[in-house]
Design an enzyme around this catalytic site. Structure first.
Site, PDB file in Angstrom:
ATOM      1  N   VAL A  72      -0.195 -12.080   1.890  1.00  0.00           N
ATOM      2  CA  VAL A  72       0.166 -11.151   0.818  1.00  0.00           C
ATOM      3  C   VAL A  72       1.048 -11.925  -0.155  1.00  0.00           C
ATOM      4  O   VAL A  72       2.015 -12.575   0.260  1.00  0.00           O
ATOM      5  CB  VAL A  72       0.902  -9.913   1.373  1.00  0.00           C
ATOM      6  CG1 VAL A  72       1.374  -9.018   0.242  1.00  0.00           C
ATOM      7  CG2 VAL A  72      -0.004  -9.134   2.329  1.00  0.00           C
ATOM      8  N   TYR A 115       5.241  -7.723  12.322  1.00  0.00           N
ATOM      9  CA  TYR A 115       4.209  -7.582  13.342  1.00  0.00           C
ATOM     10  C   TYR A 115       4.751  -6.878  14.584  1.00  0.00           C
ATOM     11  O   TYR A 115       4.088  -6.007  15.164  1.00  0.00           O
ATOM     12  CB  TYR A 115       3.628  -8.944  13.723  1.00  0.00           C
ATOM     13  CG  TYR A 115       2.988  -9.686  12.578  1.00  0.00           C
ATOM     14  CD1 TYR A 115       2.244  -9.024  11.605  1.00  0.00           C
ATOM     15  CD2 TYR A 115       3.125 -11.061  12.454  1.00  0.00           C
ATOM     16  CE1 TYR A 115       1.657  -9.708  10.549  1.00  0.00           C
ATOM     17  CE2 TYR A 115       2.535 -11.755  11.403  1.00  0.00           C
ATOM     18  CZ  TYR A 115       1.809 -11.071  10.461  1.00  0.00           C
ATOM     19  OH  TYR A 115       1.227 -11.746   9.420  1.00  0.00           O
TER      20      TYR A 115
END
Length: 142
Positions: A72, A115
Site C-alpha cells: 500500500v 497483521y
C-alpha cells in the site's frame, strides 16, 4: 508499484520485474499469478496491490492462497486499503474452501502489528503469517 515495494523492503537492486513479465504472469494463456488492486476513490489512482498464487497443504488436502506481495502506497496507509485487500483474499479462501492464507513479512516491517491485529500468527524467521479458522472467517465477513 512492485519496484516501490522493493525500495520499501530495501532491495531495489534485486527487483528486475518488467511490465511485460507481470502482464504475462497475470494475463497469459496459463496464469499462475493473480492480483487485486485497491483504488483510492477520491483520485481513481491505485493505492495498493496484492499479488498471490495458490499453494497446497498436503496435510489438510486442500489449496490455500500464498500472498507473495502486499503493498500500500505510503499516502494510502491507514485508509483501510491493506485491510480491504486482505479481506478480499480471505473471502476468496472461504468461498473456495481453501484452508489458509499465508504470507511472509520481514522482521523490521511495522505492518506486523497490523497483521497481528487481524488475528494472523507469526510463524518463524521471515515471519510467515497464516489466517485460518475463526480469524479467516472474521476477516472474510468484514
Amino acid at each position: 508499484m512492485v519496484h516501490e515495494l522493493a525500495e520499501f523492503e530495501r532491495a531495489a537492486d534485486q527487483c528486475w520485474l518488467t511490465e511485460d513479465q507481470l502482464t504475462t504472469a497475470l494475463f497469459g494463456d496459463t496464469p499462475a499469478l493473480f492480483g487485486h488492486v485497491a483504488v483510492d476513490p477520491s483520485t481513481d489512482q491505485i493505492a495498493g496491490f496484492a499479488l498471490w498464487f495458490l499453494n497446497f497443504s498436503t496435510w489438510a488436502g486442500v489449496h490455500g492462497i500464498y500472498l507473495e506481495d502486499l503493498y500500500v502506497r505510503p499516502a494510502a496507509r491507514g485508509t483501510g486499503a491493506g485491510r480491504a485487500l486482505l479481506q478480499a483474499l480471505a473471502a476468496l479462501c472461504v468461498e473456495r474452501g481453501y484452508a489458509r492464507l499465508d504470507w511472509w513479512v520481514l522482521h523490521w516491517n511495522p505492518a506486523r502489528d497490523f497483521y497481528a491485529a487481524l488475528g494472523a500468527a507469526a510463524m518463524d524467521e521471515w515471519i510467515p503469517y497464516r489466517l485460518t479458522g475463526d480469524a479467516l472467517h472474521a476477516l472474510a465477513s468484514g
